[in-house]
Design an enzyme around this catalytic site. Structure first.
Site, mmCIF file in Angstrom:
data_model
loop_
_atom_site.group_PDB
_atom_site.id
_atom_site.type_symbol
_atom_site.label_atom_id
_atom_site.label_comp_id
_atom_site.label_asym_id
_atom_site.label_seq_id
_atom_site.Cartn_x
_atom_site.Cartn_y
_atom_site.Cartn_z
ATOM 1 N N ASN A 69 11.177 -71.729 -18.516
ATOM 2 C CA ASN A 69 12.031 -71.872 -19.692
ATOM 3 C C ASN A 69 12.361 -73.319 -20.036
ATOM 4 O O ASN A 69 12.780 -73.619 -21.153
ATOM 5 C CB ASN A 69 13.324 -71.065 -19.519
ATOM 6 C CG ASN A 69 14.129 -71.497 -18.312
ATOM 7 O OD1 ASN A 69 13.596 -71.575 -17.196
ATOM 8 N ND2 ASN A 69 15.404 -71.760 -18.502
ATOM 9 N N HIS A 70 12.172 -74.248 -19.083
ATOM 10 C CA HIS A 70 12.409 -75.669 -19.368
ATOM 11 C C HIS A 70 11.104 -76.419 -19.662
ATOM 12 O O HIS A 70 11.085 -77.655 -19.630
ATOM 13 C CB HIS A 70 13.114 -76.339 -18.186
ATOM 14 C CG HIS A 70 14.498 -75.841 -17.945
ATOM 15 N ND1 HIS A 70 15.475 -75.842 -18.921
ATOM 16 C CD2 HIS A 70 15.088 -75.324 -16.828
ATOM 17 C CE1 HIS A 70 16.603 -75.348 -18.426
ATOM 18 N NE2 HIS A 70 16.390 -75.019 -17.163
ATOM 19 N N HIS A 153 8.368 -66.309 -14.095
ATOM 20 C CA HIS A 153 9.534 -67.181 -14.098
ATOM 21 C C HIS A 153 10.704 -66.410 -14.710
ATOM 22 O O HIS A 153 10.809 -66.275 -15.932
ATOM 23 C CB HIS A 153 9.223 -68.428 -14.923
ATOM 24 C CG HIS A 153 10.176 -69.565 -14.720
ATOM 25 N ND1 HIS A 153 10.104 -70.420 -13.646
ATOM 26 C CD2 HIS A 153 11.230 -69.979 -15.460
ATOM 27 C CE1 HIS A 153 11.056 -71.319 -13.735
ATOM 28 N NE2 HIS A 153 11.766 -71.070 -14.838
#
Length: 257
Positions: A69-70, A153
């Protein structure tokens, strides 16, 4: 074949550990293929991965880098994802997102597919259904890969466990990332897929998920949204090792170096 999956690399401490140790660990443990989650490997400023950290992870011994997500935490990193063949972002992002969500890594004698997916539970709302996206990719690569490894993730352990069972017998391995705490459930699922809920992280041991522990404690005690600061001190590398024979997982174990 022996595959090493490395937990989320956390900023400076994690990168220093990777630079100093990954190549040696790969050699000493007879590792054939290395997949590293590098979504927090940027050493300056925000989360994400930079061109410098990506290059150093590859130079240090990684074959494929996954994210989460990053992934795009570093401004302008879209070009990095477009330009770098074995750097992945979650496949279940919008089709117009830079980069790609899976790759085929040809080792000559073996082709390894690595698929990067992001969960939906307790995550941002930008991700489409990771289960149906997994189906789509598996259909697309059918007959093209001898080994298939999935980095899922995700935040929720229930979603990760469900994904493991959903893909059991259809892929070689499913390893969870994102929560930075290694779980104790590394095993072979009933239909033969190697599985762990979360690999853990690569970064400072005396920290809270890689962040200075005093900063996090103060946030919990006072409720103040203070600025995160990466922790210092000795680091370790949480990993998942899978042994395969003829593309089938024969062992799965969590290790920390």
């Amino acid at each position: 074949m022996r595959i090493l999956c490395v937990g989320d690399v956390c900023q400076h401490g994690g990168m220093e550990y990777i630079r100093k140790n990954l190549s040696r660990i790969r050699k000493e443990n007879n590792i054939d293929f290395v997949c590293v989650n590098g979504e927090n490997s940027n050493e300056i400023g925000a989360n994400g991965i930079s061109r410098f950290s990506a290059e150093d992870i590859f130079i240090s011994g990684a074959d494929v880098i996954t994210t989460g997500n990053h992934a795009f935490g570093v401004k302008g990193s879209g070009k990095l994802f477009d330009d770098t063949l074995y750097l992945l972002r979650p496949a279940n992002m919008a089709p117009e997102t830079p980069g790609k969500g899976y790759c085929l890594y040809d080792m000559g004698h073996t082709v390894i597919a690595v698929i990067n997916l992001c969960g939906q539970v307790f995550m941002q709302e930008i991700y489409t259904n990771p289960f149906t996206e997994a189906d789509r990719i598996l259909e697309e690569i059918e007959g093209k890969a001898d080994i298939i490894v999935v980095d899922f993730h995700a935040e929720a352990t229930s979603e990760k466990k469900a994904m493991g069972y959903y893909l059991d017998g259809r892929v070689t391995a499913v390893f969870g990332t994102h929560t930075h705490v290694q779980t104790g459930d590394a095993r072979l699922l009933p239909k033969g897929t190697a599985y762990i809920t979360d690999v853990g992280m690569t970064g400072p041991v005396e920290s809270v998920l890689g962040i200075e522990k005093e900063t996090i404690i103060e946030r919990f005690v006072s409720g103040e949204r203070n600025r995160f600061k990466a922790a210092d001190g000795p680091s370790s590398m949480n990993c998942f090792i899978i042994d395969t024979a003829d593309g089938i997982a024969v062992s799965a174990r969590a290790v920390t170096f």
